[in-house]
Design a protein around this motif. Structure first.
Motif, PDB file in Angstrom:
ATOM      1  N   LEU A 127       0.908  -1.340   0.039  1.00  0.00           N
ATOM      2  CA  LEU A 127       0.095  -0.176   0.168  1.00  0.00           C
ATOM      3  C   LEU A 127       0.680   1.285   0.166  1.00  0.00           C
ATOM      4  CD1 LEU A 127      -2.365   1.561   0.663  1.00  0.00           C
ATOM      5  CD2 LEU A 127      -2.329   1.035   2.856  1.00  0.00           C
ATOM      6  N   TYR A 128       1.945   1.308   0.692  1.00  0.00           N
ATOM      7  CA  TYR A 128       2.740   2.323   0.953  1.00  0.00           C
ATOM      8  C   TYR A 128       3.562   2.858  -0.380  1.00  0.00           C
ATOM      9  CZ  TYR A 128       1.422   1.861   5.671  1.00  0.00           C
ATOM     10  OH  TYR A 128       0.459   1.797   6.818  1.00  0.00           O
ATOM     11  N   SER A 129       4.062   1.708  -1.253  1.00  0.00           N
ATOM     12  CA  SER A 129       4.561   1.961  -2.435  1.00  0.00           C
ATOM     13  C   SER A 129       3.645   2.534  -3.303  1.00  0.00           C
ATOM     14  CB  SER A 129       5.248   0.633  -2.867  1.00  0.00           C
ATOM     15  OG  SER A 129       6.048   0.339  -1.746  1.00  0.00           O
ATOM     16  N   ILE A 130       2.412   1.880  -3.248  1.00  0.00           N
ATOM     17  CA  ILE A 130       1.265   2.334  -4.328  1.00  0.00           C
ATOM     18  C   ILE A 130       1.112   3.916  -3.943  1.00  0.00           C
ATOM     19  CG2 ILE A 130      -0.948   2.067  -5.064  1.00  0.00           C
ATOM     20  CD1 ILE A 130      -0.601  -0.919  -4.387  1.00  0.00           C
ATOM     21  N   ALA A 131       0.812   4.202  -2.906  1.00  0.00           N
ATOM     22  CA  ALA A 131       0.588   5.298  -2.490  1.00  0.00           C
ATOM     23  C   ALA A 131       1.576   6.538  -2.946  1.00  0.00           C
ATOM     24  CB  ALA A 131       0.276   5.866  -0.999  1.00  0.00           C
ATOM     25  N   LYS A 132       2.911   6.113  -2.735  1.00  0.00           N
ATOM     26  CA  LYS A 132       3.966   6.950  -3.115  1.00  0.00           C
ATOM     27  C   LYS A 132       3.936   7.075  -4.576  1.00  0.00           C
ATOM     28  CE  LYS A 132       8.888   7.813  -2.092  1.00  0.00           C
ATOM     29  NZ  LYS A 132      10.082   7.339  -1.738  1.00  0.00           N
ATOM     30  N   GLY A 133       3.763   5.924  -5.386  1.00  0.00           N
ATOM     31  CA  GLY A 133       3.902   6.048  -6.779  1.00  0.00           C
ATOM     32  C   GLY A 133       2.715   6.742  -7.377  1.00  0.00           C
ATOM     33  N   HIS A 134       1.679   6.838  -6.821  1.00  0.00           N
ATOM     34  CA  HIS A 134       0.541   7.856  -7.158  1.00  0.00           C
ATOM     35  C   HIS A 134       0.426   8.968  -6.515  1.00  0.00           C
ATOM     36  CE1 HIS A 134      -1.828   4.500  -9.929  1.00  0.00           C
ATOM     37  NE2 HIS A 134      -0.965   3.956  -8.907  1.00  0.00           N
ATOM     38  N   GLY A 135       1.214   9.671  -5.613  1.00  0.00           N
ATOM     39  CA  GLY A 135       1.412  10.699  -4.965  1.00  0.00           C
ATOM     40  C   GLY A 135      -0.049  10.999  -4.038  1.00  0.00           C
ATOM     41  N   ILE A 136      -0.343  10.006  -3.356  1.00  0.00           N
ATOM     42  CA  ILE A 136      -1.484  10.413  -2.640  1.00  0.00           C
ATOM     43  C   ILE A 136      -1.182   9.710  -1.107  1.00  0.00           C
ATOM     44  CG2 ILE A 136      -3.163   9.911  -4.458  1.00  0.00           C
ATOM     45  CD1 ILE A 136      -3.968   7.266  -3.983  1.00  0.00           C
ATOM     46  N   PRO A 137      -1.797  10.333  -0.082  1.00  0.00           N
ATOM     47  CA  PRO A 137      -1.738   9.947   1.104  1.00  0.00           C
ATOM     48  C   PRO A 137      -2.082   8.320   1.390  1.00  0.00           C
ATOM     49  CG  PRO A 137      -2.937  11.869   1.183  1.00  0.00           C
ATOM     50  CD  PRO A 137      -2.920  11.198  -0.142  1.00  0.00           C
ATOM     51  N   ALA A 138      -0.987   7.466   2.058  1.00  0.00           N
ATOM     52  CA  ALA A 138      -1.302   6.056   2.319  1.00  0.00           C
ATOM     53  C   ALA A 138      -2.451   5.935   3.025  1.00  0.00           C
ATOM     54  CB  ALA A 138       0.064   5.240   2.820  1.00  0.00           C
ATOM     55  N   GLU A 139      -2.769   6.669   4.002  1.00  0.00           N
ATOM     56  CA  GLU A 139      -3.867   6.479   4.918  1.00  0.00           C
ATOM     57  C   GLU A 139      -5.211   6.957   4.453  1.00  0.00           C
ATOM     58  OE1 GLU A 139      -2.219  10.531   5.718  1.00  0.00           O
ATOM     59  OE2 GLU A 139      -1.569   8.696   5.235  1.00  0.00           O
ATOM     60  N   ALA A 192      -6.322   5.747  -1.353  1.00  0.00           N
ATOM     61  CA  ALA A 192      -5.051   4.720  -1.446  1.00  0.00           C
ATOM     62  C   ALA A 192      -5.693   3.361  -1.039  1.00  0.00           C
ATOM     63  CB  ALA A 192      -4.091   5.397  -0.431  1.00  0.00           C
ATOM     64  N   LYS A 193      -6.486   3.005  -0.114  1.00  0.00           N
ATOM     65  CA  LYS A 193      -6.813   1.584   0.173  1.00  0.00           C
ATOM     66  C   LYS A 193      -7.731   1.162  -0.899  1.00  0.00           C
ATOM     67  CE  LYS A 193      -6.635   2.538   5.134  1.00  0.00           C
ATOM     68  NZ  LYS A 193      -7.296   2.655   6.433  1.00  0.00           N
ATOM     69  N   ALA A 194      -8.672   1.973  -1.605  1.00  0.00           N
ATOM     70  CA  ALA A 194      -9.303   1.345  -2.591  1.00  0.00           C
ATOM     71  C   ALA A 194      -8.391   1.148  -3.917  1.00  0.00           C
ATOM     72  CB  ALA A 194     -10.334   2.584  -3.254  1.00  0.00           C
ATOM     73  N   LEU A 195      -7.358   1.943  -4.147  1.00  0.00           N
ATOM     74  CA  LEU A 195      -6.504   1.751  -5.228  1.00  0.00           C
ATOM     75  C   LEU A 195      -5.601   0.039  -4.970  1.00  0.00           C
ATOM     76  CD1 LEU A 195      -5.349   2.816  -7.819  1.00  0.00           C
ATOM     77  CD2 LEU A 195      -3.682   3.863  -6.495  1.00  0.00           C
ATOM     78  N   LEU A 196      -5.061   0.011  -3.745  1.00  0.00           N
ATOM     79  CA  LEU A 196      -4.704  -1.275  -3.166  1.00  0.00           C
ATOM     80  C   LEU A 196      -5.522  -2.423  -3.696  1.00  0.00           C
ATOM     81  CD1 LEU A 196      -2.545  -2.887  -1.843  1.00  0.00           C
ATOM     82  CD2 LEU A 196      -3.993  -2.636   0.285  1.00  0.00           C
ATOM     83  N   ARG A 197      -6.650  -2.326  -3.600  1.00  0.00           N
ATOM     84  CA  ARG A 197      -7.745  -3.457  -3.660  1.00  0.00           C
ATOM     85  C   ARG A 197      -7.837  -3.444  -5.112  1.00  0.00           C
ATOM     86  NH1 ARG A 197     -14.042  -4.786  -1.957  1.00  0.00           N
ATOM     87  NH2 ARG A 197     -12.544  -4.761   0.139  1.00  0.00           N
ATOM     88  N   GLU A 198      -7.680  -2.632  -6.005  1.00  0.00           N
ATOM     89  CA  GLU A 198      -7.640  -2.534  -7.655  1.00  0.00           C
ATOM     90  C   GLU A 198      -6.223  -3.339  -8.068  1.00  0.00           C
ATOM     91  OE1 GLU A 198     -10.253  -1.950  -9.464  1.00  0.00           O
ATOM     92  OE2 GLU A 198     -10.992  -1.717  -7.758  1.00  0.00           O
ATOM     93  N   TYR A 199      -5.217  -3.072  -7.444  1.00  0.00           N
ATOM     94  CA  TYR A 199      -3.823  -3.593  -7.591  1.00  0.00           C
ATOM     95  C   TYR A 199      -3.843  -5.132  -7.325  1.00  0.00           C
ATOM     96  CZ  TYR A 199      -0.977   0.496  -9.064  1.00  0.00           C
ATOM     97  OH  TYR A 199      -0.312   1.537  -9.502  1.00  0.00           O
ATOM     98  N   GLY A 200      -4.527  -5.470  -6.055  1.00  0.00           N
ATOM     99  CA  GLY A 200      -4.794  -6.951  -5.491  1.00  0.00           C
ATOM    100  C   GLY A 200      -5.653  -7.562  -6.801  1.00  0.00           C
TER     101      GLY A 200
END
Length: 561
Positions: free
Chosen positions: A178-190, A194-202
């Motif tokens: 999650l933290y790498s994804i948030a950094k790559g997209h420039g959005i806050p990890a919390e 970001a959490k919705a985006l993590l689900r899309e990656y998963g």
């Protein structure tokens, strides 16, 4: 086995001006090597399989559009999806078999801005539902470049009368954070975004038959009461349950494995064991079938061996079914402390020249040295292409690092795909890969530079699909062409495994050997991959038909079905 039938891949020739070429996905189309293909797309796919091909369009294009297409046949129409292939400009080759210049990798929406200096290639894919009626499905694919209509491409898919399982039969675990994804997209990890985006990656990984470790990274909160670990599973279950109960995808696919997230609040050996025991009990209570594992020290040096042994003892003292995974070769010093031995692929195949592994042993040999419950996985590392950055001057050393199955951008597509057939032929029990978004953590622009650990794309199989890059307002994961090849290799594994279950294991083994004789002897010829796919498919259909006829005979004669 995800290569279509019936087109020939010729020598490097430019596509005819204004025309459309249909090219095998096992060819990476580059500016100086645009292959001549066919004028129609003819694919074969099992039920439950995704199958892709490539359309090479005229060059110098800035905008591609495609009309929606549903292929018609004996069952419900099959949907066709399409992406444009974006190019990574490789500045330093991964090794002597790599090359500088543009290489296709990111699969971006057709609406994303195009680079007219690069070839115009569209990756087209059909995913066949598990219960699709077998038979021939046909249609016509219509595309336009910069507003100009191109000749329609006849498109057909032969849906085979057998089904692949939605969940991979080969356990695997690829890293993501999650933290790498948030950094790559420039959005806050919390952030909820970001959490919705993590689900899309998963979901994207699972759609490609890949399970993930890491994910949200945060362990469930824990308190200790009378020697018991009491965990708050609320956030963990909200994140992970859809991937473990089969609800995240329509196919019902599930993660095959899940890593135990260690918790620093478990400070003593007894607390750690209680924590692991609670983890196992929660999975059992939920009925989740994924295999939990404890990822111990990565690539331990001799000085780390006491730590690995201590980690293993704490997990085993928990009395739970949580195997300890260690990325190491078959080392006598660690025997008894490892449940999932995970060497690099180099450690399975002896090879002349400079040695890239000092404890070479195949899976069968390794199992004789391990305990009865132990498994043998493998993984790729920079040892499959060289870790120092670019081709070494020593030709013998470059050779030692070349030809291996590889997930690098500037390596041939068959090398990206070979891990599936190799897993079947070698008999390994699973595959690990350390990360899929590693470059997101760097200060580089992932879209222009993926050179890490001496290779282009090592540890990164996605691109951050930001609104600034793709347009629109939504962040999204952009999958790579390499991830498609990895999926196709896992589908190869399913074909070979299915044929074996039908009683033709000898042919399945021989077929796998034709594609990949060893980890560094892999066929580069798309026509050979197509031929093997066709023959394996025919054998499966023949064996399955014979089995069904036998069962029918038992029923009509009054026997037990």
């Amino acid at each position: 086995m995800g290569v279509g039938w019936a087109w020939a891949v010729a020598a490097a020739l430019s596509a005819a001006p204004g025309g459309v070429q249909v090219v095998s996905p096992l060819v990476k189309v580059r500016p100086d090597a645009t292959p001549k293909g066919a004028k129609e797309a003819r694919l074969s796919a099992a039920r439950g399989e995704c199958e892709g091909t490539q359309l090479v369009l005229p060059q110098g294009v800035t905008r591609v559009t495609m009309k929606p297409l549903a292929l018609k046949g004996p069952g419900a129409p099959l949907t066709v999806d399409a992406w444009r292939e974006a190019y990574l400009d490789v500045k330093t080759p991964s090794n002597g078999e790599g090359r500088t210049g543009p290489w296709p990798d990111a699969l971006v929406p057709l609406s994303a801005p195009a680079n007219p200096r690069h070839p115009t290639v569209v990756y087209v894919e059909v995913c066949v539902p598990a219960k699709q009626a077998p038979g021939t499905y046909t249609g016509s694919l219509s595309a336009a470049v910069d507003g100009k209509e191109l000749p329609a491409v006849p498109f057909s898919v032969e849906v085979q009368p057998f089904e692949l399982p939605a969940t991979s039969s080969l356990p695997n675990s690829f890293g993501i954070s999650l933290y790498s994804i948030a950094k790559g997209h420039g959005i806050p990890a919390e952030s909820p975004e970001a959490k919705a985006l993590l689900r899309e990656y998963g979901k994207a990984l699972l759609e490609h038959r890949v399970s993930a470790h890491g994910m949200g990274m945060d362990p469930p909160p824990v308190k200790f009461q009378d020697g018991r670990a009491v965990l708050d599973w609320t956030a963990y279950d909200a994140e992970m349950a859809p991937f473990l109960d089969g609800s995240v995808l329509p196919s019902g696919a599930r993660f095959t494995t899940v890593d135990v997230r260690d918790n620093r609040k478990a400070s003593t050996d007894a607390e750690k064991s209680a924590y692991y025991r609670a983890f196992q009990k929660h999975f059992a209570d939920k009925g989740w079938k994924a295999q939990l594992f404890f990822y111990a020290k990565d690539e331990p040096k001799p000085a780390d061996f006491p730590l690995v042994k201590a980690q293993s003892k704490r997990v085993r003292d928990a009395g739970a079914d949580i195997p300890v995974l260690v990325t190491t070769s078959l080392n006598p010093a660690l025997l008894g402390s490892v449940d999932i031995l995970t060497p690099i692929i180099n450690c399975f195949y002896p090879r002349e020249g400079p040695q890239t592994c000092h404890h070479v042993a195949n899976a069968a040999t390794a199992r004789t040295k391990l305990g009865s419950r132990a498994k043998v996985w493998w993984y790729q590392s920079c040892m499959a292409h060289g870790c120092t950055g670019g081709p070494p001057e020593d030709k013998a050393l470059d050779k030692a690092y070349s030809d291996w199955a590889s997930y690098m951008v500037d390596h041939p597509a068959p090398l990206n795909r070979a891990m599936g057939p190799l897993a079947f032929e070698s008999g390994v029990d699973g595959e690990l890969y350390f990360d899929t978004v590693f470059a997101y953590n760097t200060k580089k622009d992932v879209w222009t530079d993926l050179f890490e650990f001496g290779g282009n794309g090592d540890g990164t199989l996605f691109y951050p699909g930001t609104p600034a890059k793709l347009g629109g307002t939504e962040h999204q994961p952009v999958v790579s062409l390499r991830l498609k090849h990895i999926r196709d290799g896992l589908e190869d594994y399913e074909y070979l495994r299915l044929l074996t279950s039908l009683g033709d294991g000898a042919f399945a083994k021989a077929a796998a050997k034709r594609l990949a004789k060893s980890g560094y002897e892999i066929s580069r010829d798309p026509a050979e991959w197509e031929a093997v796919r066709k023959e394996v498919t025919e054998h499966i259909v023949k064996r399955q038909s014979a089995e069904q006829a036998k069962r029918s005979g038992r029923r009509t004669s009054g026997g037990t079905p």
